[in-house]
Motif scaffolding. Structure first.
Motif, mmCIF file in Angstrom:
data_model
loop_
_atom_site.group_PDB
_atom_site.id
_atom_site.type_symbol
_atom_site.label_atom_id
_atom_site.label_comp_id
_atom_site.label_asym_id
_atom_site.label_seq_id
_atom_site.Cartn_x
_atom_site.Cartn_y
_atom_site.Cartn_z
ATOM 1 N N ILE A 287 0.776 -1.157 0.223
ATOM 2 C CA ILE A 287 -0.099 -0.015 -0.083
ATOM 3 C C ILE A 287 0.695 1.589 -0.070
ATOM 4 C CG2 ILE A 287 -1.751 1.368 1.394
ATOM 5 C CD1 ILE A 287 -2.891 -1.422 2.383
ATOM 6 N N LEU A 288 1.823 1.113 0.786
ATOM 7 C CA LEU A 288 2.719 2.331 0.877
ATOM 8 C C LEU A 288 3.370 2.759 -0.344
ATOM 9 C CD1 LEU A 288 4.473 2.158 4.543
ATOM 10 C CD2 LEU A 288 2.448 3.443 3.731
ATOM 11 N N ASN A 289 4.189 1.780 -1.026
ATOM 12 C CA ASN A 289 4.655 1.882 -2.258
ATOM 13 C C ASN A 289 3.736 2.415 -3.219
ATOM 14 O OD1 ASN A 289 7.322 1.009 -1.944
ATOM 15 N ND2 ASN A 289 6.898 -0.767 -1.330
ATOM 16 N N GLY A 290 2.679 1.589 -3.231
ATOM 17 C CA GLY A 290 1.530 2.076 -4.264
ATOM 18 C C GLY A 290 1.195 3.632 -4.218
ATOM 19 N N LEU A 291 0.925 3.840 -3.080
ATOM 20 C CA LEU A 291 0.572 5.609 -2.811
ATOM 21 C C LEU A 291 1.753 6.343 -3.274
ATOM 22 C CD1 LEU A 291 -1.286 5.366 0.635
ATOM 23 C CD2 LEU A 291 -2.158 5.956 -1.687
ATOM 24 N N VAL A 292 2.895 6.020 -2.868
ATOM 25 C CA VAL A 292 4.131 6.742 -3.034
ATOM 26 C C VAL A 292 4.143 7.118 -4.712
ATOM 27 C CG1 VAL A 292 6.632 7.044 -3.215
ATOM 28 C CG2 VAL A 292 5.377 6.542 -1.182
ATOM 29 N N PHE A 293 4.199 5.902 -5.344
ATOM 30 C CA PHE A 293 4.414 6.071 -7.090
ATOM 31 C C PHE A 293 3.091 6.717 -7.640
ATOM 32 C CE2 PHE A 293 7.676 2.891 -6.332
ATOM 33 C CZ PHE A 293 8.722 3.402 -7.115
ATOM 34 N N MET A 294 1.826 6.382 -7.039
ATOM 35 C CA MET A 294 1.003 7.450 -7.679
ATOM 36 C C MET A 294 1.027 8.527 -7.361
ATOM 37 S SD MET A 294 -2.290 6.877 -9.216
ATOM 38 C CE MET A 294 -2.766 5.394 -8.954
ATOM 39 N N LEU A 295 1.260 9.052 -6.260
ATOM 40 C CA LEU A 295 1.495 10.525 -5.897
ATOM 41 C C LEU A 295 2.714 11.228 -6.642
ATOM 42 C CD1 LEU A 295 1.362 10.189 -1.910
ATOM 43 C CD2 LEU A 295 -0.377 11.034 -3.443
ATOM 44 N N ILE A 296 3.730 10.388 -7.105
ATOM 45 C CA ILE A 296 4.553 10.981 -8.008
ATOM 46 C C ILE A 296 4.034 11.545 -9.093
ATOM 47 C CG2 ILE A 296 6.779 10.411 -9.582
ATOM 48 C CD1 ILE A 296 7.463 8.576 -7.330
ATOM 49 N N GLY A 297 3.133 10.827 -9.871
ATOM 50 C CA GLY A 297 2.441 11.415 -11.000
ATOM 51 C C GLY A 297 1.457 12.436 -10.738
ATOM 52 N N LEU A 298 0.612 12.589 -9.592
ATOM 53 C CA LEU A 298 -0.161 13.315 -9.210
ATOM 54 C C LEU A 298 0.339 14.478 -8.987
ATOM 55 C CD1 LEU A 298 -2.597 11.178 -7.046
ATOM 56 C CD2 LEU A 298 -3.271 12.205 -9.304
ATOM 57 N N ASP A 299 1.550 14.877 -8.432
ATOM 58 C CA ASP A 299 2.241 16.021 -8.258
ATOM 59 C C ASP A 299 2.853 16.745 -9.361
ATOM 60 O OD1 ASP A 299 2.988 17.548 -5.735
ATOM 61 O OD2 ASP A 299 5.274 16.952 -6.233
ATOM 62 N N LEU A 300 2.440 16.338 -10.625
ATOM 63 C CA LEU A 300 3.130 16.929 -11.697
ATOM 64 C C LEU A 300 2.751 18.421 -11.535
ATOM 65 C CD1 LEU A 300 4.889 16.849 -14.145
ATOM 66 C CD2 LEU A 300 2.723 16.182 -15.480
ATOM 67 N N PRO A 301 1.425 18.738 -11.559
ATOM 68 C CA PRO A 301 0.987 20.226 -11.590
ATOM 69 C C PRO A 301 1.889 21.204 -10.995
ATOM 70 C CG PRO A 301 -1.010 18.835 -11.682
ATOM 71 C CD PRO A 301 0.248 17.802 -11.073
ATOM 72 N N GLU A 302 2.027 20.717 -9.585
ATOM 73 C CA GLU A 302 2.774 21.574 -8.603
ATOM 74 C C GLU A 302 4.204 21.689 -9.062
ATOM 75 O OE1 GLU A 302 4.491 21.446 -4.141
ATOM 76 O OE2 GLU A 302 3.516 19.910 -4.866
ATOM 77 N N ILE A 303 4.688 20.573 -9.772
ATOM 78 C CA ILE A 303 6.305 20.509 -10.202
ATOM 79 C C ILE A 303 6.355 21.441 -11.256
ATOM 80 C CG2 ILE A 303 8.074 19.034 -11.259
ATOM 81 C CD1 ILE A 303 6.960 16.820 -9.449
ATOM 82 N N THR A 304 5.482 21.651 -12.269
ATOM 83 C CA THR A 304 5.464 22.519 -13.391
ATOM 84 C C THR A 304 5.001 24.062 -13.136
ATOM 85 O OG1 THR A 304 3.279 21.444 -14.246
ATOM 86 C CG2 THR A 304 5.259 20.429 -14.789
#
Length: 523
Positions: free
Chosen positions: A274-291
């Motif tokens: 669960i922890l690994n899955g959430l982290v990798f999903m959050l990596i993609g979801l964080d793109l708007p903040e990054i850009t």
């Protein structure tokens, strides 16, 4: 926060579904999760996600490291300690230096200190991605052990570089003497604190009247205490968790019952998933903040910088892999090494190509402060964030998707284990049965003659090498049978001292004995 709870539940369901799809099409699930998160981030109305780096460093990282420390083979870790140590420490430093030099030369506005900051962020490969890929292909045990051991330690070395570079950028100065002392304290203090806290938990398990539930709770609490105690005194929390986890893992048979061990395995596997899955999903979801703001750099140019750093990382790791082999071949003339045979060119290539980046890199990049100590904006923060995201995405897509192809194409031989794992498992099972029969007939002859159930046990083992499936009727019979299971565990651990013994087979037998003990307890 409460209104986002259904959203996070939905994410967990999506993670489970995508993991099933990944297993079906035989693709590492972190790749699909990052891409899915990236796609979801563009859906209108989706709540914006802002990842708090402390959430990853404090909530996610300690249990993930702790679970990895329990799962890794200490025997393999020690056997390949020189290669693992060079990749986890020396090569991380060399990679950071290469990134620092290239970024300071080719990215406008980057100083050498900022380059080292970026190098410390992107230098450690991600263990989860590599493990997910190796699940679908057969790879020699030595390579998987090297990759697992490296990933367990390289986070600590990269975060140490990151901290020193962050201080240099923030203060504008770098004092080598202070840095050397701080580095020594981070390494020695982190490892020492982890061992000390691990010893305290070992005694708690041993001296207190714990049961399976309390044992499980203590294992869940331990990594957080190890991490927070080390970080509170400015040493390495990562090394603390790793060293404490290794200490307890090697002694689990001394303080955990069979029930506790079985429950812990099931709970920790689910928690890590669960922890690994959430982290990798959050990596993609964080793109708007990054850009959101690239410091005046166009998106196309920023992508080019990210791909340039990815190329530097790939070439540096490949050269380091071949360099480590060359050094080992030279060193074998002066010291004892794990294997004196020439490994060829394919093995080092696989070792070098398995360099996907992940959660630690993103967490480190996000932890860069927005402002300097003097009050000004931290230079190039958003660009560093974006480059890190491109590195994670490109290494997952390029190396992550092609690594299984290269492994199948090369068809590397397993020098360490000549027999298939299933065959070795059955051979050890047969050897266990033979030793058990000999022990019963020579050491417990009186008890065997007095109890028909034990005679039946002997006949079953003699006829088919199968463990007793019928319920033992009396407590005396059960006690003897449980003693035999403990004796079998001891034989297995003794055999495991032989370097040629496959530890994966050993673990399967120990788990089988735990399950058998559970069946006897409830019969």
């Amino acid at each position: 926060m409460l209104h986002l709870f259904p959203y996070y539940l939905a994410l967990i369901v999506v993670i489970v579904l995508l993991t099933m799809v990944a297993n079906k099409i035989k693709v590492a699930y972190p790749i699909l999760l990052v891409l899915a998160g990236l796609g979801i981030s563009f859906v209108p109305g989706v709540p914006p996600i802002q990842i708090d780096p402390e959430l990853i460093f404090v909530i996610f990282l300690p249990p993930l490291l702790y679970e990895a420390a329990w799962a890794i083979s200490w025997k393999e870790l020690w056997k390949w300690r020189r290669i693992i140590g060079s990749f986890a420490f020396l090569i991380v430093f060399l990679t950071s230096f290469a990134v620092a030099w290239v970024s300071s030369r080719f990215i406008p506005g980057f100083t050498l200190a900022l380059g080292f900051l970026l190098g410390g962020i992107v230098s450690p490969p991600d263990a989860v991605s590599t493990g997910a890929i190796l699940k679908f292909v057969k790879v020699p045990k030595r390579l998987s052990s090297m990759l697992e051991g490296e990933s367990l330690l390289n986070d600590a070395s990269s975060l140490i570089i990151f901290r020193f570079a962050l201080i240099a950028v923030s203060t504008g100065q770098f004092i080598w003497q202070d840095a050397a002392l701080s580095f020594g304290w981070m390494v020695i203090g982190g490892a020492g604190i982890g061992l000390a806290v691990g010893f305290v938990f070992f005694k708690l398990h041993k001296l207190l009247p714990t049961d399976a539930n309390t044992d499980l709770v203590l294992t869940l609490v331990a990594p957080y205490i190890m991490y927070m105690v080390a970080e509170s005194v400015h040493s390495s929390g990562v090394l603390s968790v790793v060293s404490g986890g290794l200490f307890l893992a090697q002694r689990s048979h001394l303080f955990l019952s069979s029930t506790s061990r079985l429950r812990a395995v099931n709970v920790w596997e689910s928690l890590s998933f669960i922890l690994n899955g959430l982290v990798f999903m959050l990596i993609g979801l964080d793109l708007p903040e990054i850009t959101a703001d690239l410091d005046g750099v166009s998106l196309f140019t920023a992508i080019g910088y990210g791909l340039l750093i990815t190329l530097v990382l790939t070439i540096s790791r490949l050269l380091s892999a071949y360099g480590a082999i060359v050094v080992t071949l030279v060193a074998r003339n002066f010291i004892t090494v794990a294997d004196t045979r020439y490994p060829g060119t394919k093995g080092p290539f696989i070792l070098g190509w398995a360099g996907m980046r992940g959660v630690v890199s993103l967490a480190a990049a996000l932890s860069i402060p927005v402002h300097l100590n003097q009050g000004g904006a931290f230079p190039q923060r958003n660009l560093i964030l974006f480059i890190t995201f491109i590195v994670i995405l490109s290494t997952l897509m390029i190396q992550g998707l092609t690594l299984p192809y290269f492994i199948r194409k090369f068809n590397l031989p397993d020098y360490d284990h000549h027999l298939p794992e299933d065959e070795e498992y059955h051979l050890m099972y047969k050897k266990l049965a033979e030793e058990t029969l000999k022990h019963l007939k020579t050491q417990l002859e009186t008890q065997v003659n007095e109890h028909p159930a034990l005679k039946q046990l002997i006949r079953k083992w003699e006829d088919s090498n199968q463990l007793l499936n019928d319920e033992l009727q009396t407590s005396d019979h059960k006690d003897i049978y449980l003693q035999m299971l403990d004796q079998q565990r001891q034989w297995i651990r003794d055999w495991n001292k032989d370097p040629a013994t496959n530890e994966e087979v050993v673990r399967k037998h120990l788990q089988r004995l735990d399950l058998e003990e559970e069946r006897i307890h409830y019969s």
